[in-house]
Design an enzyme around this catalytic site. Structure first.
Site, PDB file in Angstrom:
ATOM      1  N   HIS A 181     -13.867  10.022 -13.666  1.00 34.17           N
ATOM      2  CA  HIS A 181     -14.440   8.662 -13.657  1.00 34.17           C
ATOM      3  C   HIS A 181     -13.353   7.601 -13.712  1.00 34.17           C
ATOM      4  CE1 HIS A 181     -18.272  10.700 -14.682  1.00 34.17           C
ATOM      5  NE2 HIS A 181     -17.489  11.430 -15.450  1.00 34.17           N
TER       6      HIS A 181
ATOM      7  N   SER B 278       5.391  -9.043   0.998  1.00 33.11           N
ATOM      8  CA  SER B 278       4.420 -10.078   1.329  1.00 33.11           C
ATOM      9  C   SER B 278       5.175 -11.278   1.891  1.00 33.11           C
ATOM     10  CB  SER B 278       3.648 -10.481   0.082  1.00 33.11           C
ATOM     11  OG  SER B 278       3.167 -11.793   0.219  1.00 33.11           O
TER      12      SER B 278
ATOM     13  N   LYS C 107       5.865  -8.920  -4.377  1.00 34.47           N
ATOM     14  CA  LYS C 107       4.955  -7.876  -3.918  1.00 34.47           C
ATOM     15  C   LYS C 107       5.568  -6.848  -2.997  1.00 34.47           C
ATOM     16  CE  LYS C 107       0.774  -8.293  -2.951  1.00 34.47           C
ATOM     17  NZ  LYS C 107      -0.416  -8.721  -2.227  1.00 34.47           N
TER      18      LYS C 107
ATOM     19  N   GLU D  75      -2.416   2.462   2.911  1.00 40.42           N
ATOM     20  CA  GLU D  75      -3.708   1.780   3.090  1.00 40.42           C
ATOM     21  C   GLU D  75      -4.293   2.103   4.462  1.00 40.42           C
ATOM     22  OE1 GLU D  75      -3.650  -2.367   0.823  1.00 40.42           O
ATOM     23  OE2 GLU D  75      -1.812  -2.057   1.943  1.00 40.42           O
TER      24      GLU D  75
END
Ligand code: ARG
Length: 462
Positions: free
Chosen positions: A159, A280, A286, A293
């Site tokens: 979970h 970024s 970042k 992804e």
């Protein structure tokens, strides 16, 4: 019948838009090697059974040779108005060698021709994917071995809540097992698809005295397909491959997702190598895991391919229908997607920088060792269900006090339940918890080492 007029720009009677809509050349060009191979074998068969003279066969083989050179050199005059790869090669052959070229299509239809090409193509594609899967499995085993000694630990989750500590090696091997099955699924699909539709002709077979066993053997198929209708109408072989690719991609997407999560500041377990992350454009702090992804997202394309082809086949009357031309794009796309994803992960995984300390602390910090205390009480004779309640109360109290399990003193434990004694304390050490999980398939270093040794043999590393 309204067949092709080689000279005209588009098929007679078809509007330009319709002809373009009808054409598969833009994507079935990918099958040219398979088509050439099949043409050669078919021509030799026609000669063997007396349907082509020696001179005709030689002319055809020579013409096909020239076509191969032209395609490889990029000088082949591809013509979309000729609809597909099969018509392009045949038209060019006739252009190059004249009338004997027109005899090549004897006792064959594009229906059995395209089914044959596709099976040949997928067989080779499976072999390529299997090799790539093996490469990735090797990497997984090597990484598993790398972090076994000294044992590197992370919290295992259920979970997405810290559940119990596990070895990083064990985590790698979980993916190894999934990929092992993915390879098995491809192998099974390969075995079933390796039969030859060639000679089924349009749908009913042919009156020419062809030798289907010869062509099947020459093309590396196990046997000719036993029913001509089935041979030209069926695409379950393609669906099987797509199903296998889909499951394979789902596994890669889970791996990608875990790495994405683990690389966030919130987890901070791992750093993605620079070669697979981007910065970024406006936020200098970042580092974006773009490649992972995309692997995560592209699983959707492969599932889409499976759904698309399933829908094409659903309710389709026998035998060949033009609908079946829609089998190629999903297959080619799914194959390329899975292939590239495998290559990327193979290159990426060894470059991951795992942050040992953070992972260790995360595994220790929460209440991931609570099960140890419950097991302890159960071993001392308390029914497990009750032990679970006892430890549950203890954990709740600690949470309220903002303390960790390892802050517990022996006195506190004893006060909480009389069965607790001195030997309970070492259980609150990560090492103990890990070493105890020594059941077959468990995360204890001994169990994991054993599996690594076996896996190394499976992938030819030992
Ligand atoms: N381009 C077609 C395909 O990919 C080849 C078979 C065409 N057969 C036919 N009867 N029109 O399916």
């Amino acid at each position: 019948m309204g067949h092709r007029t080689w000279g005209g720009r588009f098929a007679e009677g078809l509007s330009e838009l319709a002809a373009r809509f009808n054409a598969s050349l833009p994507f079935d060009r990918a099958l040219w090697r398979e088509d050439l191979w099949q043409n050669r074998v078919h021509a030799r068969m026609l000669h063997r059974v007396g349907l082509l003279s020696q001179e005709e066969l030689e002319a055809i083989l020579e013409g096909l040779e020239r076509i191969e050179k032209e395609i490889e050199a990029g000088t082949f005059p591809w013509r979309e108005e000729l609809e597909d790869v099969h018509m392009n090669l045949e038209a060019r052959l006739i252009e190059l060698i004249g009338p004997p070229g027109g005899k090549l299509h004897t006792a064959r239809s594009r229906n059995d021709q395209v089914a044959t090409d596709l099976r040949l193509f997928l067989r080779a594609a499976i072999d390529e994917l299997s090799a790539l899967l093996l490469g990735l499995r090797r990497v997984l085993v090597r990484e598993a071995e790398k972090y076994l000694d000294p044992p590197q630990v992370l919290p295992g989750y259920t979970h997405l809540q810290r559940a119990q500590p596990i070895l990083l090696s064990h985590w790698f091997l979980a993916y190894y097992e999934m990929l092992l099955r993915d390879a098995g699924r491809l192998r099974d699909a390969r075995e079933r698809l390796n039969e030859s539709p060639l000679g089924a002709a349009a749908l009913a077979g042919t009156g020419f005295p062809i030798d289907r066993h010869y062509t099947a053997k020459e093309l590396g198929f196990a046997a000719p397909m036993r029913n001509s209708l089935d041979a030209v109408a069926s695409r379950d072989f393609a669906l099987e491959v797509l199903s296998a690719l889909n499951i394979g991609m789902l596994h890669l997407s889970r791996l990608a997702e875990e790495l994405i999560l683990y690389s966030t500041e919130e987890f901070g377990f791992v750093e993605i190598p620079d070669a697979f992350a981007t910065g970024s454009s406006i936020m200098p702090q970042k580092k974006n895991p773009d490649i992972l992804e995309l692997i995560r997202a592209k699983a959707g394309r492969v599932l889409g391919a499976l759904v698309a082809l399933s829908t094409v086949v659903k309710g389709l009357p026998l035998a060949y229908n033009k609908d079946l031309q829609e089998d190629k794009e999903p297959l080619l796309d799914a194959f390329a997607t899975y292939r590239d994803s495998l290559k990327l992960l193979t290159a990426l995984l060894p470059g991951l920088k795992w942050r040992r300390e953070r992972m260790w602390r995360a595994a220790e910090e929460g209440y991931a060792l609570a099960t140890e205390l419950a097991d302890y009480l159960a071993e001392k004779g308390l029914p497990f269900r009750e032990a679970h309640h006892v430890v549950g109360r203890l954990v709740r109290r600690l949470v309220e006090e903002g303390r960790a399990l390892k802050d517990l003193t022996l006195e506190e434990l004893k006060a909480h339940h009389p069965l607790f004694a001195e030997d309970a304390l070492p259980l609150l050490r990560l090492e103990t918890a890990i070493h105890r999980r020594n059941s077959f398939g468990g995360t204890a270093p001994l169990a994991v080492r054993e599996r690594i040794l076996e896996a190394k043999k499976e992938v030819g590393l030992a």
